[in-house]
Design a protein around this motif. Structure first.
Motif, PDB file in Angstrom:
ATOM      1  N   SER A 169      -3.552 -50.480  30.363  1.00  0.00           N
ATOM      2  CA  SER A 169      -4.196 -51.557  29.605  1.00  0.00           C
ATOM      3  C   SER A 169      -3.254 -52.708  29.319  1.00  0.00           C
ATOM      4  CB  SER A 169      -4.770 -51.014  28.284  1.00  0.00           C
ATOM      5  OG  SER A 169      -5.959 -50.303  28.498  1.00  0.00           O
ATOM      6  N   THR A 175      -4.799 -55.601  27.226  1.00  0.00           N
ATOM      7  CA  THR A 175      -5.602 -56.716  27.753  1.00  0.00           C
ATOM      8  C   THR A 175      -6.595 -56.277  28.811  1.00  0.00           C
ATOM      9  OG1 THR A 175      -3.870 -57.202  29.385  1.00  0.00           O
ATOM     10  CG2 THR A 175      -3.758 -58.381  27.277  1.00  0.00           C
ATOM     11  N   ARG A 176      -6.489 -55.060  29.272  1.00  0.00           N
ATOM     12  CA  ARG A 176      -7.413 -54.537  30.286  1.00  0.00           C
ATOM     13  C   ARG A 176      -8.041 -53.244  29.763  1.00  0.00           C
ATOM     14  NH1 ARG A 176      -2.793 -55.981  32.762  1.00  0.00           N
ATOM     15  NH2 ARG A 176      -2.052 -53.824  32.845  1.00  0.00           N
ATOM     16  N   LYS A 274      -9.874 -58.264  22.805  1.00  0.00           N
ATOM     17  CA  LYS A 274     -10.342 -59.596  23.201  1.00  0.00           C
ATOM     18  C   LYS A 274     -10.932 -59.508  24.602  1.00  0.00           C
ATOM     19  CE  LYS A 274      -7.178 -62.293  20.328  1.00  0.00           C
ATOM     20  NZ  LYS A 274      -6.114 -63.323  20.304  1.00  0.00           N
ATOM     21  N   ASP A 275     -12.232 -59.284  24.656  1.00  0.00           N
ATOM     22  CA  ASP A 275     -12.910 -59.068  25.932  1.00  0.00           C
ATOM     23  C   ASP A 275     -14.292 -59.708  25.862  1.00  0.00           C
ATOM     24  OD1 ASP A 275     -12.738 -57.106  28.527  1.00  0.00           O
ATOM     25  OD2 ASP A 275     -14.780 -57.220  27.756  1.00  0.00           O
ATOM     26  N   LYS A 276     -14.476 -60.817  26.560  1.00  0.00           N
ATOM     27  CA  LYS A 276     -15.737 -61.559  26.487  1.00  0.00           C
ATOM     28  C   LYS A 276     -16.901 -60.759  27.059  1.00  0.00           C
ATOM     29  CE  LYS A 276     -13.590 -66.150  26.654  1.00  0.00           C
ATOM     30  NZ  LYS A 276     -13.489 -67.437  27.393  1.00  0.00           N
ATOM     31  N   ARG A 277     -16.631 -59.969  28.076  1.00  0.00           N
ATOM     32  CA  ARG A 277     -17.703 -59.173  28.690  1.00  0.00           C
ATOM     33  C   ARG A 277     -18.280 -58.189  27.679  1.00  0.00           C
ATOM     34  NH1 ARG A 277     -17.764 -54.164  31.167  1.00  0.00           N
ATOM     35  NH2 ARG A 277     -19.513 -53.814  32.611  1.00  0.00           N
ATOM     36  N   TYR A 278     -17.408 -57.502  26.955  1.00  0.00           N
ATOM     37  CA  TYR A 278     -17.908 -56.559  25.950  1.00  0.00           C
ATOM     38  C   TYR A 278     -18.657 -57.290  24.845  1.00  0.00           C
ATOM     39  CZ  TYR A 278     -18.241 -53.386  22.067  1.00  0.00           C
ATOM     40  OH  TYR A 278     -18.745 -52.657  21.024  1.00  0.00           O
TER      41      TYR A 278
END
Length: 291
Positions: A169, A175-176, A274-278
């Protein structure tokens, strides 16, 4: 299938878990953290086992009402970090964020907001009935205390401690994120805690991912909460970050039992990043129907 329709299935799963119908062998994938975890940081064997006496001090903040109710809903002075999202939260929760000084402790306003929204949706669906809400804020660097355990009934911060993220991650920051087997990455979203067991990493807590496509493989991946010697203040001071897990939210050895005993058996855990997709696709973050 909607989350409401999943409620009987979830209850059945937890019942099966509680009587140990699920073999511990299913957790062999990600729960093998005790095998030379120092390799994650190339930490000498002599360094492993150092634990900090301050890595997970229980917190009871004075001045918070014994219960959160409409009579204590005045938000008072709103922290600057929370001003942009106050329209999304009841004044009760804005007040809670303020009174517990969660901003100064590092919990991001966005992580808190999303945690409250999902927690309330799970409560409304009858899936979560416990008053404990745990938040992991992976927007923070790993040397920060990123796990916050809140009692939503008494309005207390019970624990604020370190927590590791998955090896793939990221290094200092997570971040991943992934839901795939053998990804060695952390998974975002809401979890229901299960029962405890003794595994290769000691006293551990099983997790059931509640969000399809984001963390619903957590159980089969063996994503659990367990203690780890590479999660403590001495490690972060020496190397600038914590060691990393194979996807599990590993916590300090000196506080793991107390934390696990507090959050086991059907409480809500939210892992934020910080994940826009989620943020755009999570159904639990919607205030409408959970379907």
């Amino acid at each position: 299938m909607s989350l409401k329709n999943k409620a009987p299935l979830i209850a059945k799963c937890l019942l099966l878990i509680s009587v140990n119908f699920i073999l511990p062998a299913t957790f062999s994938s990600a729960a093998r953290m005790d095998k030379k975890n120092e390799l994650l940081l190339n930490i000498p064997s002599s360094k492993i086992g150092i634990s900090s006496s301050i890595s997970g001090i229980p917190c009871s903040i004075s001045g918070m009402p014994s219960s959160i109710s409409s009579t204590h809903s005045s938000p008072g002075k709103i922290p600057s970090a929370l001003k942009k999202i106050t329209s999304s939260l009841s004044p009760v929760f804005v007040s809670l964020y303020n009174m517990l000084s969660l901003d100064s402790l590092g919990l991001s306003a966005e992580a808190f907001k999303e945690a409250i929204i999902g927690y309330q949706n799970l409560r409304n669906a009858g899936i979560v009935i416990n008053n404990i809400l745990s938040i992991v804020d992976f927007s923070l660097p790993s040397y920060k205390k990123r796990l916050f355990v809140l009692d939503m009934e008494s309005g207390k911060l019970l624990y604020n401690t370190l927590v590791a993220h998955g090896r793939n991650s990221g290094q200092l920051y997570a971040t991943r994120f992934s839901n795939r087997n053998r990804s060695l990455e952390s998974s975002l979203g809401f979890y229901l805690t299960g029962e405890t067991y003794f595994g290769q990493n000691g006293y551990s807590l099983r997790l059931l991912g509640m969000e399809h496509g984001f963390n619903d493989n957590a159980y089969s991946r063996g994503i659990v909460i367990h203690p780890a010697d590479y999660v403590n203040d001495e490690i972060s001071k020496t190397y600038g970050r914590l060691g990393r897990s194979e996807g599990c939210p590993a916590i300090p050895s000196d506080v793991h039992r107390a934390v696990i005993e507090t959050i086991k058996n059907g409480t809500c855990l939210f892992v934020y990043g910080k994940d826009k997709r989620y943020a755009s696709r999570s159904k639990l973050l919607r205030n409408s129907r959970l379907s």
